[in-house]
Design a protein around this motif. Sequence first.
Motif, PDB file in Angstrom:
ATOM      1  N   ASP A 229      79.848  19.770  15.011  1.00  0.00           N
ATOM      2  CA  ASP A 229      79.835  18.302  14.955  1.00  0.00           C
ATOM      3  C   ASP A 229      80.061  17.689  16.332  1.00  0.00           C
ATOM      4  N   LYS A 230      80.343  18.514  17.343  1.00  0.00           N
ATOM      5  CA  LYS A 230      80.725  18.007  18.661  1.00  0.00           C
ATOM      6  C   LYS A 230      79.562  17.928  19.646  1.00  0.00           C
ATOM      7  N   THR A 231      78.359  18.240  19.205  1.00  0.00           N
ATOM      8  CA  THR A 231      77.226  18.241  20.122  1.00  0.00           C
ATOM      9  C   THR A 231      76.001  17.657  19.447  1.00  0.00           C
ATOM     10  N   SER A 232      74.977  17.360  20.255  1.00  0.00           N
ATOM     11  CA  SER A 232      73.742  16.800  19.700  1.00  0.00           C
ATOM     12  C   SER A 232      72.966  17.888  18.967  1.00  0.00           C
ATOM     13  N   LYS A 233      72.077  17.456  18.092  1.00  0.00           N
ATOM     14  CA  LYS A 233      71.274  18.417  17.338  1.00  0.00           C
ATOM     15  C   LYS A 233      70.398  19.245  18.271  1.00  0.00           C
ATOM     16  N   GLY A 234      69.841  18.602  19.308  1.00  0.00           N
ATOM     17  CA  GLY A 234      68.986  19.326  20.250  1.00  0.00           C
ATOM     18  C   GLY A 234      69.748  20.412  20.989  1.00  0.00           C
ATOM     19  N   HIS A 235      70.947  20.081  21.471  1.00  0.00           N
ATOM     20  CA  HIS A 235      71.753  21.067  22.189  1.00  0.00           C
ATOM     21  C   HIS A 235      72.197  22.181  21.246  1.00  0.00           C
TER      22      HIS A 235
END
Length: 289
Positions: A229-235
């Motif tokens: 939950d701490k990062t973007s979907k792309g990353h």
Amino acid sequence: MAAPGVRLAVGRLLEISVAPGRLSRVYSTSQGFAKVLGLPKRQMTKLVYPLQELELYLDPDSRPDLHVRLFDPSLDDIASAENFFAATSKNRIEYLSSAVRLGHAPDSSRPEVCFIGRSNVGKSSLIKALFSLAPEVEVRVSKTPGHTKKMNFFKVGKYFVLVDMPGYGYRAPEDFVDMVETYLKERRNLKRTFLLVDSVAGITEKDKIAIEMCEEFALPYVMVLTKIDKTSKGHLLKQILQIQKFVNTKTQGCFPQLFPVSALTYSGIHLLKCFIVNITTNLNSSNFR
């Protein structure tokens, strides 16, 4: 190459025998998971099967490299597994003891699973999420890395024991190597090691050392990706593909499927519980595909 080892890891899982359908008949659906089942399909998939939801965003050419349904239990199976983690008068879930040496560990014939990862990977938060249906079980979560200094043992009913290991890296206990390596090599009832990797940072050099240790000791282990939950979907997708490539080509004892989780949103937590129940109770091995 990892192909023989991958087959070996899957083969170990497939050795489990079970009467078909036994797991789904043992317990009724918990109230908490009943709410999950009531969610819209896309939202429910994201919560229960996060890897399957993420797969939808991948280029078709990338999808064959990602093991998404090697462990593919039904919603009924997952709902039943939830009850193993629910504290009741007949299913006591409790802290047993802590130990700094294997000789101090509690004597138990029950299967054990242990959780290990670098400091600040979110290990204690994950274990707290696993025990969300047993609120009286105290799992200490600290914002300070390296809070866990001992091996902490938790009994889950009459079924298995879960072990919270000290973190490696920053502020690791001085006797970390003696404590952890001895446990991993000599604990006879250890069924699976869950190696936690920060999904934001990816596999670090210290993680690679832990992976090498698991490989050297020929331990069957599972890679759990925390903090999704701490990062973007792309990353997140980029990290998952890189980590999956590492598992496919650099490991032999690692279960091929990754388990992305969030202790905050509970995404992936239900599936991880079901995996643990399958490993420790010899139930429903038909879901290992």
